[in-house]
Each structure stands twice: as structure tokens, then as C-alpha cells.
Design a protein around this motif. Structure first.
Motif, PDB file in Angstrom:
ATOM      1  N   VAL A 129       0.827  -1.212   0.000  1.00  0.00           N
ATOM      2  CA  VAL A 129       0.000   0.000   0.000  1.00  0.00           C
ATOM      3  C   VAL A 129       0.860   1.261   0.000  1.00  0.00           C
ATOM      4  O   VAL A 129       0.682   2.144  -0.851  1.00  0.00           O
ATOM      5  CB  VAL A 129      -0.995   0.003   1.174  1.00  0.00           C
ATOM      6  CG1 VAL A 129      -1.690   1.354   1.297  1.00  0.00           C
ATOM      7  CG2 VAL A 129      -2.025  -1.109   0.993  1.00  0.00           C
ATOM      8  N   ASP A 130       1.777   1.386   0.939  1.00  0.00           N
ATOM      9  CA  ASP A 130       2.593   2.612   1.000  1.00  0.00           C
ATOM     10  C   ASP A 130       3.514   2.770  -0.208  1.00  0.00           C
ATOM     11  O   ASP A 130       3.591   3.860  -0.777  1.00  0.00           O
ATOM     12  CB  ASP A 130       3.383   2.670   2.310  1.00  0.00           C
ATOM     13  CG  ASP A 130       2.474   2.953   3.504  1.00  0.00           C
ATOM     14  OD1 ASP A 130       1.419   3.608   3.317  1.00  0.00           O
ATOM     15  OD2 ASP A 130       2.811   2.515   4.618  1.00  0.00           O
ATOM     16  N   PRO A 131       4.219   1.711  -0.641  1.00  0.00           N
ATOM     17  CA  PRO A 131       5.027   1.871  -1.855  1.00  0.00           C
ATOM     18  C   PRO A 131       4.194   2.248  -3.082  1.00  0.00           C
ATOM     19  O   PRO A 131       4.613   3.078  -3.895  1.00  0.00           O
ATOM     20  CB  PRO A 131       5.698   0.513  -2.046  1.00  0.00           C
ATOM     21  CG  PRO A 131       5.673  -0.132  -0.705  1.00  0.00           C
ATOM     22  CD  PRO A 131       4.460   0.400  -0.012  1.00  0.00           C
ATOM     23  N   ILE A 132       3.003   1.659  -3.204  1.00  0.00           N
ATOM     24  CA  ILE A 132       2.146   1.988  -4.345  1.00  0.00           C
ATOM     25  C   ILE A 132       1.696   3.439  -4.283  1.00  0.00           C
ATOM     26  O   ILE A 132       1.681   4.139  -5.290  1.00  0.00           O
ATOM     27  CB  ILE A 132       0.937   1.024  -4.413  1.00  0.00           C
ATOM     28  CG1 ILE A 132       1.417  -0.349  -4.888  1.00  0.00           C
ATOM     29  CG2 ILE A 132      -0.163   1.565  -5.313  1.00  0.00           C
ATOM     30  CD1 ILE A 132       0.392  -1.438  -4.777  1.00  0.00           C
ATOM     31  N   ARG A 133       1.341   3.907  -3.090  1.00  0.00           N
ATOM     32  CA  ARG A 133       0.948   5.311  -2.937  1.00  0.00           C
ATOM     33  C   ARG A 133       2.067   6.219  -3.423  1.00  0.00           C
ATOM     34  O   ARG A 133       1.842   7.180  -4.148  1.00  0.00           O
ATOM     35  CB  ARG A 133       0.609   5.607  -1.480  1.00  0.00           C
ATOM     36  CG  ARG A 133       0.275   7.059  -1.246  1.00  0.00           C
ATOM     37  CD  ARG A 133       0.189   7.479   0.221  1.00  0.00           C
ATOM     38  NE  ARG A 133       0.225   6.409   1.170  1.00  0.00           N
ATOM     39  CZ  ARG A 133      -0.711   6.163   2.081  1.00  0.00           C
ATOM     40  NH1 ARG A 133      -1.776   6.926   2.141  1.00  0.00           N
ATOM     41  NH2 ARG A 133      -0.582   5.182   2.935  1.00  0.00           N
ATOM     42  N   GLU A 134       3.302   5.916  -3.065  1.00  0.00           N
ATOM     43  CA  GLU A 134       4.431   6.758  -3.476  1.00  0.00           C
ATOM     44  C   GLU A 134       4.723   6.645  -4.969  1.00  0.00           C
ATOM     45  O   GLU A 134       5.092   7.621  -5.613  1.00  0.00           O
ATOM     46  CB  GLU A 134       5.668   6.433  -2.635  1.00  0.00           C
ATOM     47  CG  GLU A 134       5.489   6.807  -1.171  1.00  0.00           C
ATOM     48  CD  GLU A 134       4.902   8.201  -0.966  1.00  0.00           C
ATOM     49  OE1 GLU A 134       5.423   9.177  -1.553  1.00  0.00           O
ATOM     50  OE2 GLU A 134       3.898   8.313  -0.237  1.00  0.00           O
ATOM     51  N   ILE A 135       4.560   5.447  -5.514  1.00  0.00           N
ATOM     52  CA  ILE A 135       4.737   5.269  -6.968  1.00  0.00           C
ATOM     53  C   ILE A 135       3.718   6.125  -7.712  1.00  0.00           C
ATOM     54  O   ILE A 135       4.060   6.826  -8.668  1.00  0.00           O
ATOM     55  CB  ILE A 135       4.614   3.779  -7.360  1.00  0.00           C
ATOM     56  CG1 ILE A 135       5.857   3.014  -6.909  1.00  0.00           C
ATOM     57  CG2 ILE A 135       4.385   3.621  -8.863  1.00  0.00           C
ATOM     58  CD1 ILE A 135       5.731   1.501  -7.034  1.00  0.00           C
ATOM     59  N   ALA A 154      -1.259  15.277  -6.796  1.00  0.00           N
ATOM     60  CA  ALA A 154      -2.094  14.076  -6.814  1.00  0.00           C
ATOM     61  C   ALA A 154      -2.916  14.010  -5.537  1.00  0.00           C
ATOM     62  O   ALA A 154      -2.416  14.281  -4.454  1.00  0.00           O
ATOM     63  CB  ALA A 154      -1.206  12.829  -6.923  1.00  0.00           C
ATOM     64  N   ASP A 155      -4.160  13.642  -5.670  1.00  0.00           N
ATOM     65  CA  ASP A 155      -5.054  13.407  -4.537  1.00  0.00           C
ATOM     66  C   ASP A 155      -5.269  11.900  -4.478  1.00  0.00           C
ATOM     67  O   ASP A 155      -6.021  11.345  -5.276  1.00  0.00           O
ATOM     68  CB  ASP A 155      -6.370  14.153  -4.751  1.00  0.00           C
ATOM     69  CG  ASP A 155      -7.346  13.959  -3.598  1.00  0.00           C
ATOM     70  OD1 ASP A 155      -6.923  13.542  -2.505  1.00  0.00           O
ATOM     71  OD2 ASP A 155      -8.541  14.221  -3.807  1.00  0.00           O
ATOM     72  N   ILE A 156      -4.576  11.240  -3.561  1.00  0.00           N
ATOM     73  CA  ILE A 156      -4.603   9.782  -3.487  1.00  0.00           C
ATOM     74  C   ILE A 156      -5.446   9.358  -2.294  1.00  0.00           C
ATOM     75  O   ILE A 156      -5.205   9.783  -1.167  1.00  0.00           O
ATOM     76  CB  ILE A 156      -3.174   9.216  -3.384  1.00  0.00           C
ATOM     77  CG1 ILE A 156      -2.390   9.619  -4.632  1.00  0.00           C
ATOM     78  CG2 ILE A 156      -3.201   7.704  -3.182  1.00  0.00           C
ATOM     79  CD1 ILE A 156      -0.941   9.266  -4.591  1.00  0.00           C
ATOM     80  N   LYS A 157      -6.441   8.528  -2.578  1.00  0.00           N
ATOM     81  CA  LYS A 157      -7.336   8.044  -1.534  1.00  0.00           C
ATOM     82  C   LYS A 157      -7.195   6.536  -1.428  1.00  0.00           C
ATOM     83  O   LYS A 157      -7.153   5.841  -2.432  1.00  0.00           O
ATOM     84  CB  LYS A 157      -8.774   8.423  -1.868  1.00  0.00           C
ATOM     85  CG  LYS A 157      -8.967   9.927  -1.901  1.00  0.00           C
ATOM     86  CD  LYS A 157     -10.367  10.290  -2.291  1.00  0.00           C
ATOM     87  CE  LYS A 157     -10.450  11.819  -2.335  1.00  0.00           C
ATOM     88  NZ  LYS A 157     -11.726  12.271  -2.850  1.00  0.00           N
TER      89      LYS A 157
END
Length: 166
Positions: A129-135, A154-157
Motif C-alpha cells: 500500500v505505502d510503496p504503491i501510494r508513493e509510486i 495528486a489526490d490519493i485516496k
């Protein structure tokens, strides 16, 4: 109408851009986005019908913005996809057939949709989850050279289900 009037009053650069777009429409009968994608509106302009001309003017103001967002997200999608593959161990050296036969959901994450200015990602392993959010953030928040180096935030939810993302 009040919102538009307020924006026009407080943002003279937007008014100048709108005037430029409408001038391009009148002279070329087409409108363009920064990547050169165009929309041909000769059919509406040449009729002389006020409603069709107004329709073409609305398109002239909407097309460059909407298609630019699409271009930015297309590029971000490709960058994110490549980063996911690196993170999940799927090599770029694989054949095209093997690439498409690889079951990415079993690897932990999958970009399963992109619509206009949104990307939907399914993540099956909480470790990612966290690595994908940063990618995703890095892929989207790159300077856009075609827009003078503009960086769009980016607005990531994230949530346990599509309906519960926060």
C-alpha cells in the motif's frame, strides 16, 4: 455565471487564455491541446448558427483542458505500471506474450482502470500500500514540460474497499 465572472475578474491570465483559444478557433476552425491533439470545429463555425458557434466556443475552452488531463494521466499510468512491474519483479525483458499472460493480481497490485483524471488500483497485499501510494504520487506529480513544467498535485485516496476509501 457569478463564479465565472468572479474568476474572470480575479484571474486575468485565464481571460487572456480564453481569448487566445477563441482566436485560434476563429482563425483555424480547430482547437489544440499542448500535445498537438486537435478538435476540428469547421462544421459548427461554418454554419453561422449562433447556437452551434457557441457550442464550438465552449468546446474550444474545454478541449485543451480535458485532453491535457488525459495526456498527463496516460503518461502517469505508464510510469506507474513500469514501477509496479519493477517492484513486483516482472521484468521488461519478457516477451509481449509472456507479459500479457502474467497474472499481476496474484503479484499483489494491479492498475485496473483509468478514467479521465483518475486511476484505480487494486492492492491485494497490505505490504504494497505505502510503496504503491508513493509510486502513484511520483508518477502523477512529474513536471509537465508541455505545460511549462507545471506540477499537478495528486489526490490519493486509500481504503479497504472502493466505497470506503478515505
Amino acid at each position: 455565471a457569478r463564479f465565472t465572472a468572479g474568476m474572470n475578474h480575479s484571474r486575468p491570465n485565464i481571460v487572456a487564455w480564453k481569448r487566445q483559444q477563441l482566436e485560434v478557433l476563429r482563425s483555424r476552425k480547430r482547437v489544440y491541446n499542448p500535445w498537438g491533439r486537435y478538435r476540428d470545429l469547421r462544421w459548427a463555425i461554418m454554419t453561422g448558427d449562433p447556437k452551434l458557434v457557441e457550442h464550438a466556443e465552449n468546446i474550444a475552452l474545454n478541449h485543451p483542458v480535458q485532453t491535457s488531463i488525459g495526456e498527463i494521466m496516460d503518461i502517469a499510468f505508464i510510469h506507474a505500471w513500469d514501477q509496479f512491474d519493477r517492484m513486483l519483479g516482472v521484468g521488461a525483458e519478457e516477451s509481449v506474450i509472456k507479459f500479457w499472460l502474467t497474472r499481476r493480481p496474484a503479484l499483489g497490485a494491479w492498475i485496473w482502470g483509468q478514467i479521465h483524471d483518475s486511476m484505480a488500483v487494486a492492492c491485494y497485499d497490505a505490504r504494497f500500500v505505502d510503496p504503491i501510494r508513493e509510486i502513484l504520487r511520483a508518477a502523477i506529480e512529474q513536471p509537465v514540460q508541455e505545460l511549462g513544467g507545471l506540477v499537478i498535485p495528486a489526490d490519493i485516496k486509500i481504503g479497504p474497499t472502493w466505497g470506503e476509501k478515505s
